[in-house]
Every structure is written in structure tokens, then in C-alpha cells.
Design a protein around this motif. Sequence first.
Motif, short mmCIF file in Angstrom:
data_model
loop_
_atom_site.label_atom_id
_atom_site.label_comp_id
_atom_site.label_asym_id
_atom_site.label_seq_id
_atom_site.Cartn_x
_atom_site.Cartn_y
_atom_site.Cartn_z
N GLU A 38 0.84 -1.19 0.00
CA GLU A 38 0.00 0.00 0.00
C GLU A 38 0.88 1.24 0.00
N GLU A 39 0.24 2.37 -0.25
CA GLU A 39 0.92 3.66 -0.14
C GLU A 39 1.39 3.83 1.31
N PRO A 40 2.37 4.72 1.56
CA PRO A 40 2.76 5.01 2.93
C PRO A 40 1.62 5.74 3.65
N TRP A 41 1.71 5.80 4.98
CA TRP A 41 0.69 6.53 5.74
C TRP A 41 0.91 8.02 5.55
N LYS A 42 -0.09 8.70 5.01
CA LYS A 42 -0.06 10.15 4.81
C LYS A 42 -1.40 10.73 5.22
N ASP A 43 -1.76 10.45 6.47
CA ASP A 43 -2.98 11.01 7.08
C ASP A 43 -4.25 10.74 6.28
N ASN A 44 -4.34 9.56 5.65
CA ASN A 44 -5.52 9.13 4.92
C ASN A 44 -5.87 10.04 3.74
N LYS A 45 -4.88 10.72 3.18
CA LYS A 45 -5.14 11.59 2.03
C LYS A 45 -5.45 10.75 0.80
N ARG A 46 -6.44 11.21 0.04
CA ARG A 46 -6.90 10.50 -1.16
C ARG A 46 -5.74 10.27 -2.13
N GLN A 47 -5.67 9.08 -2.67
CA GLN A 47 -4.78 8.65 -3.73
C GLN A 47 -3.29 8.59 -3.37
N ILE A 48 -2.90 9.02 -2.16
CA ILE A 48 -1.47 8.98 -1.81
C ILE A 48 -1.20 8.32 -0.46
N SER A 49 -2.24 7.87 0.24
CA SER A 49 -2.08 7.29 1.57
C SER A 49 -2.77 5.93 1.66
N CYS A 50 -2.21 5.06 2.51
CA CYS A 50 -2.96 3.87 2.89
C CYS A 50 -4.12 4.33 3.77
N ILE A 51 -5.10 3.46 3.97
CA ILE A 51 -6.27 3.81 4.77
C ILE A 51 -5.98 3.51 6.24
N PRO A 52 -6.71 4.14 7.16
CA PRO A 52 -6.47 3.89 8.58
C PRO A 52 -6.78 2.45 8.97
N GLU A 53 -6.13 1.98 10.03
CA GLU A 53 -6.48 0.69 10.58
C GLU A 53 -7.94 0.76 11.03
N GLY A 54 -8.63 -0.37 10.93
CA GLY A 54 -10.03 -0.39 11.31
C GLY A 54 -10.76 -1.52 10.63
N GLU A 55 -12.08 -1.49 10.72
CA GLU A 55 -12.93 -2.53 10.13
C GLU A 55 -13.78 -1.91 9.04
N TYR A 56 -13.76 -2.53 7.87
CA TYR A 56 -14.46 -2.01 6.70
C TYR A 56 -15.21 -3.12 5.99
N GLN A 57 -16.12 -2.73 5.11
CA GLN A 57 -16.80 -3.69 4.24
C GLN A 57 -16.14 -3.62 2.87
N ALA A 58 -15.88 -4.76 2.30
CA ALA A 58 -15.37 -4.85 0.93
C ALA A 58 -16.46 -5.52 0.10
N LYS A 59 -16.80 -4.89 -1.03
CA LYS A 59 -17.86 -5.41 -1.88
C LYS A 59 -17.33 -5.62 -3.29
N ARG A 60 -17.80 -6.70 -3.91
CA ARG A 60 -17.42 -7.01 -5.29
C ARG A 60 -17.98 -5.93 -6.22
N VAL A 61 -17.12 -5.39 -7.07
CA VAL A 61 -17.52 -4.40 -8.07
C VAL A 61 -16.80 -4.71 -9.38
N VAL A 62 -17.25 -4.10 -10.46
CA VAL A 62 -16.55 -4.20 -11.73
C VAL A 62 -15.91 -2.85 -12.00
#
Length: 139
Positions: A38-62
Amino acid sequence: CLESCMNITLVRHTYKDSCTLGFMYGTESENFLCHTLEEPWKDNKRQISCIPEGEYQAKRVVSPHFGDVFEVFGVPNRTHILIHKANSIKDLEGCIGIGENFESLEGITAVFMSKKAFEELMGRLKGFDSFTLVILKRS
């Protein structure tokens, strides 16, 4: 969790200035799935940072670019975070790249055999339209 539920844990083990490295596991059986880049941690900035630790939903998309993938939802102030094949962070814009091992590519950390790892992951997720993604920092 019902049999139709799937949980995957991404355990991040290395945070570098250039990238974030981890391992993905199937939670129910504790089995290793793949390496992650993943990208390095850069305060969750769009397109340049990994996302914060936590729990998320992942959904199949095209995806128009990547085809059949999983998108991570519920990340504050972020959208279009995909789990897809990638070799280096040059292939990522805040997404999660997967591969079979870590190596150096032109002097930067990369994941190799990404296409194979991605196909294996999607094979294991066949029949699932979503899963819970838990992202943890290895302590």
C-alpha cells in the motif's frame, strides 16, 4: 458469522516512508492469503495514503480498469479504494495491491507474482459478494 460471511484480516507489519507492507489472512481459518503493498501513511489523504487501521466492508464491483475486484467501503473521506493486482506503489492510488512475495523493483519495494496472487484470492472469494476487512498493525 453465518457460512455466507467471510472475514479477511490485513496485518500491516512495516510502515516505510515509501510504502506500507502487510499480509492478508482468512480470519476463520487463520490461513495466509497473500502479501499486500500500500501507499505510505499520509494522514488518509486521497490517492497517496494507505487507509487507517479499522474494520471495513469490501464489496465485489466491476472496475472499468481492473475488471472484477473488491472495493473497500466505509473509509472516512475516501472512495474507490480497490484491492487489485499491482507490482509497485506506482500502480496504486490509495488502493491495496497484492502479490506472492516482496522484492525490489528498480530500487523500490514491490510485490511480485501479483496476477497469480490476485487470481488465487478471487478464486477463494468465489461466491462471495462482500466480506469484512479488518486492518491491524502488528504489535
